[in-house]
Every structure is written in C-alpha cells, then in structure tokens.
Design a protein around this motif. Structure first.
Motif, PDB file in Angstrom:
ATOM      1  N   ARG A 198      11.208  -9.780  22.950  1.00 19.05           N
ATOM      2  CA  ARG A 198       9.952  -9.057  22.707  1.00 19.05           C
ATOM      3  C   ARG A 198       9.860  -8.593  21.253  1.00 19.05           C
ATOM      4  N   GLN A 199      10.953  -7.997  20.759  1.00 17.46           N
ATOM      5  CA  GLN A 199      10.956  -7.509  19.382  1.00 17.46           C
ATOM      6  C   GLN A 199      10.890  -8.662  18.381  1.00 17.46           C
ATOM      7  N   ALA A 200      11.539  -9.783  18.729  1.00 21.44           N
ATOM      8  CA  ALA A 200      11.521 -10.940  17.831  1.00 21.44           C
ATOM      9  C   ALA A 200      10.107 -11.484  17.682  1.00 21.44           C
ATOM     10  N   ARG A 201       9.377 -11.556  18.789  1.00 24.05           N
ATOM     11  CA  ARG A 201       7.990 -12.023  18.742  1.00 24.05           C
ATOM     12  C   ARG A 201       7.127 -11.068  17.919  1.00 24.05           C
ATOM     13  N   GLU A 202       7.379  -9.775  18.094  1.00 20.78           N
ATOM     14  CA  GLU A 202       6.621  -8.759  17.375  1.00 20.78           C
ATOM     15  C   GLU A 202       6.878  -8.841  15.872  1.00 20.78           C
ATOM     16  N   GLN A 203       8.154  -9.002  15.496  1.00 26.83           N
ATOM     17  CA  GLN A 203       8.513  -9.075  14.090  1.00 26.83           C
ATOM     18  C   GLN A 203       7.884 -10.295  13.422  1.00 26.83           C
ATOM     19  N   TYR A 204       7.885 -11.410  14.140  1.00 28.36           N
ATOM     20  CA  TYR A 204       7.321 -12.611  13.536  1.00 28.36           C
ATOM     21  C   TYR A 204       5.786 -12.535  13.496  1.00 28.36           C
ATOM     22  N   LEU A 263      17.281 -20.439  25.965  1.00 33.47           N
ATOM     23  CA  LEU A 263      16.996 -21.782  25.475  1.00 33.47           C
ATOM     24  C   LEU A 263      15.586 -21.978  24.906  1.00 33.47           C
ATOM     25  N   PRO A 264      14.523 -21.641  25.638  1.00 38.81           N
ATOM     26  CA  PRO A 264      13.181 -21.900  25.083  1.00 38.81           C
ATOM     27  C   PRO A 264      12.888 -21.130  23.807  1.00 38.81           C
ATOM     28  N   PHE A 265      13.488 -19.937  23.657  1.00 33.15           N
ATOM     29  CA  PHE A 265      13.231 -19.122  22.470  1.00 33.15           C
ATOM     30  C   PHE A 265      14.025 -19.620  21.268  1.00 33.15           C
ATOM     31  N   VAL A 266      15.159 -20.243  21.540  1.00 32.48           N
ATOM     32  CA  VAL A 266      15.902 -20.920  20.475  1.00 32.48           C
ATOM     33  C   VAL A 266      15.143 -22.178  20.051  1.00 32.48           C
ATOM     34  N   GLU A 267      14.617 -22.873  21.048  1.00 27.21           N
ATOM     35  CA  GLU A 267      13.929 -24.140  20.800  1.00 27.21           C
ATOM     36  C   GLU A 267      12.639 -23.942  19.991  1.00 27.21           C
ATOM     37  N   ASP A 268      11.880 -22.881  20.300  1.00 25.24           N
ATOM     38  CA  ASP A 268      10.610 -22.701  19.581  1.00 25.24           C
ATOM     39  C   ASP A 268      10.761 -21.850  18.320  1.00 25.24           C
ATOM     40  N   GLY A 269      11.999 -21.429  18.017  1.00 28.93           N
ATOM     41  CA  GLY A 269      12.247 -20.707  16.775  1.00 28.93           C
ATOM     42  C   GLY A 269      11.996 -19.216  16.848  1.00 28.93           C
ATOM     43  N   THR A 270      11.727 -18.688  18.046  1.00 25.68           N
ATOM     44  CA  THR A 270      11.544 -17.239  18.175  1.00 25.68           C
ATOM     45  C   THR A 270      12.793 -16.510  17.725  1.00 25.68           C
TER      46      THR A 270
END
Length: 442
Positions: free
Chosen positions: A98-104, A130-137
């Motif tokens: 959640r915080q990673a999405r917010e920061q980006y 896995l999906p968050f590593v894959e999409d660069g989150t």
C-alpha cells in the motif's frame, strides 16, 4: 522526533552489539565479497548508479547479506523498507505494498523491500509478492542462508539476480577485527585495547569466514578483560581462546551445509582422497550428523564407485553400518573413519553401476523379447510339452562353462557390463574374455 526520542535512539545505537555498529554505510567500507561487489562488477555498478532490479543474497551467516542491504538503503534514492520473514505476516506485506503504491503515485519514488530470511516465507506469502515484483511496485531484496533454488518460489527466482556470498577470507576478517579494536567512533577504540598478532590470527582462523563470530569474540574480550599496569587492555592469545571457546561448525542438518558436506564427503571417497574424506566425516560428526545416515552413504559409495574393483569394500561398509548401530558414539567415529578411509583408498570402478542403469534403460524403452524357452521354469508337470527343454547345465561341462544364449533373441548381442582394468575387476575381465572372447569386452 523530539529530543527524548533522539537521545533514546542515540543510546540504543551506542549500546548495540559491536557487529551491528561496525556495519558499513557505503560501498567503499564493505570488506570482502569482491567477486560480486568489486568496482567492475554488476552489483557495484547497479548500487552506485541506483539502478537496482530485484536481487537475492544467498550465503552462510556472517558473510554480509544484511550489510549489503543496509549499504543499499543508505545509497538509494528509493524508499527502503524491511521485513523479517520469521515475524512478518500478510498484513505487514499488504501495508508495504500500500505504501509503495502511494509513494510511487504521489512522488514517483520506487520502494525497495528487504526481506531477511526470505526462505521462511511460505509459498502463499511468496506468491503474494510476485505480481508486485513483476509490475515494479516493489524491488525485492531477499537474504537467505538456504539455497534459493530450493527454498524460494521459482517465479521470484526468475525475476531476480542471485548473488552468492562466500565466507570471508582470513585477511578480510583480520581487517574487520582491527577496525573493531581500534576504531573510536564505531568500534571499541575508546577502551584503549590492543590485540596481539597471535590472537588476531587465531580469531580470524577460528571464525571460519563468519565476521559476526569474530566481532562478538572481540567485544567479549574487551569488555571482560581488565586493563594491565600500562592502563591498556591486552587481547592475548589466551584471551582470544577463552572468548571464542570452540569453533562453531557451520552445518544445518536440514539445509544447504548438510547437502554440501555430504556431497563433498562422497566425492572425496570417489576421488580416492582419504584425507579429505576423513575431514568431512569429522565435520559431520562434530555437527551431530546421524551416524546411520553417514554409514548408508558409505555403503552406497562402496557399491556405486568401488564395485567389483574391490568386492570387500561393500563388506567393510555393511559391517561398519551394523557396528555403528550397535555401538553408537563416540566409538562409532572410529568405525566410520575405518570404512570411509577403506572406501576412499580402494580401486574404483562404476562398471556395475553403468551395467544396471543401462539394463534398466533398455527394459524401460525397448522391446526386449521373450525369455528363451530352455531358460524358463521346467520344474512342473507339462513343462516339456510347452517346449521348456534344451537347457545346458554348465556344471556338466569342463571348467563349469558351456556356450549358450541367455538373452532374448531380439537383444542377444547386447552388452551391459564392461569390466575395467582396476583392482580385482581386471581379473574378472580376463576371466570373461577367456570365456566369451576378447572382442566382446572392448
């Protein structure tokens, strides 16, 4: 942060273990691991340029996995956060995402997630990342003492660079010990301690490349040794011996070291090196490995790698297995050494091993035909009526041998066993050549 919080953190840092205080904050302060962080290496360039992709650090304890993660934390412009897989749960991971999405989304800042002991995450937890590593989150940095190819999700592995850290070289450990003793800012320099060269060599050797082990011994030595008349603390060889006590055997019976050590043990016996074989045997014994497990591996090696080159090897190995079960430790170590050295010193041949594998392969994948009628069971009424006649009994002929076809017609010319010229097997070869002809065993 108010003044109270600042003072509390400063005191905690001052009182933290020496190994933690000495952790480098920049790439240039890192000691060892030049095979992955030398100035011409990919990892060094990626950290320096702040262009990291997901990576996994893999290696024994005390080799700098967390240290490298902290260096990255100090040099990256990305948001850096960490989890320990032994305590983190699904909610912790969801909060990081959640915080990673917010920061980006708000600041276009990427998030680096450091997961210590990543092998402790179960499959579901690894799948969640896995999906968050894959999409660069998130950019994942994992640290593990276990082989990631066994313990980490294959999909995560395929999206990460694997860097294996090796035990530190002796000179690297000595450099860290000197920093620990003499560095006033991060080390124990304010205690006015000195370390003798003998003690320095001893600690560097006994730590077996584990920097944390060496630094813990230094810290204990400085804190428990009274100053001499000159007002200085002298870390002598005897002090060093007391502080490190006994070499910690790096061996996890469920992990990598278990498989690596038993592999080295078997390969040393196969390679006819009794000194290496008994060394790895000692390492396993001191680490508490099961004596019956070791005995089983010796029996397998005697069959697979010695075979008929020395038929007595399997007898020695079986006798060893029976003896260690009856006797137990500590005497079993002598019996195991006896068998390991015998098998290592014996002439080698894998001709028997090749023969059975070749035969199994043919039975699995080829039409092998019917058993010749004269070889079939003839011990019942009516066997002759079925044509089960014509068998030539070898003991009725000179030298207890008569030429006769035993394989089915379809594969009658097949050969599986090709004896070598090693040890007793040379005599077996000569005997079979005399019976069947030399050209059949070329």
């Amino acid at each position: 942060m108010d003044l109270f919080d600042f003072m509390r953190e400063a005191n905690m840092e001052k009182e933290s273990p020496l190994a933690k205080r000495l952790r480098p904050t920049t790439l240039d302060e890192v000691v060892g691991q030049k095979h992955i962080i030398g100035k011409d290496k990919l990892l060094y360039r990626a950290i320096e340029a702040d262009k990291l992709s997901s990576i996994i650090f893999y290696g024994p304890p005390g080799t700098g996995k967390t240290t490298l993660a902290m260096v990255i934390a100090n040099t990256t412009s990305s948001v850096f956060t960490s989890l320990n897989a032994t305590t983190a749960g699904k909610k912790d991971m969801e909060e990081v995402v959640r915080q990673a999405r917010e920061q980006y989304g708000m600041y276009q800042k990427k998030t680096i997630l450091f997961v210590d002991e990543i092998h402790r995450f179960n499959k579901a937890q690894q799948d969640y990342l896995l999906p968050f590593v894959e999409d660069g989150t998130i950019i994942l940095i994992g640290a593990t003492t276990e082989n990631p190819y066994f313990e980490v999700n294959g999909a995560l592995i395929s999206r990460s660079h694997i860097f294996r850290l090796e035990p530190l070289e002796k000179e690297d450990v000595k450099e860290l010990i000197r920093r620990a003793v003499y560095d006033v800012e991060k080390g124990m320099g304010s205690y006015q301690a000195e370390i003798e060269e003998e003690a320095l060599d001893f600690l560097a050797d006994m730590s077996e490349g584990d920097a944390r082990s060496a630094l813990n011994a230094v810290e204990l030595g400085v804190l428990t040794t009274k100053p001499s008349e000159d007002g200085r603390i002298h870390l002598t060889l005897s002090v060093a011996e007391e502080c490190i006590q006994r070499r910690a055997i790096r061996y996890d019976k469920d992990g990598d070291n278990h498989y690596d050590t038993i592999s080295a043990f078997i390969k040393s016996m196969r390679g006819s090196d009794p000194d290496a074989a008994v060394y790895y045997l000692a390492k396993m014994l001191l680490a508490g490995e099961s004596v019956t497990f070791i005995a089983r591996r010796i029996m397998i090696c005697a069959s697979e790698d010695v075979g008929i080159a020395d038929p007595q090897a399997i007898q020695v190995a079986v006798a060893c297995a029976e003896a260690v079960e009856r006797i137990g430790m500590p005497e079993a170590q002598i019996i195991l050494a006896n068998a390991a050295i015998y098998v290592a010193s014996a002439p080698k041949s894998n001709a028997v091993c090749n023969a059975i594998f070749s035969a199994i392969d043919m039975v699995k994948h080829q039409k092998t035909g019917a058993i010749p009628p004269y070889l079939r069971d003839a011990h019942y009424k009516g066997a002759k009526d079925l044509g089960h006649i014509g068998y030539l009994y070898p003991h009725d002929y000179p030298n207890n041998y008569v030429k006769q076809q035993y394989l089915p017609n379809e594969i009658k010319d097949s050969r599986f066993y090709f004896p070598t010229d090693n040890g007793y097997e040379k005599m077996v070869r000569e005997h079979l050549e005399e019976l069947h002809g030399e050209d059949e065993y070329e």
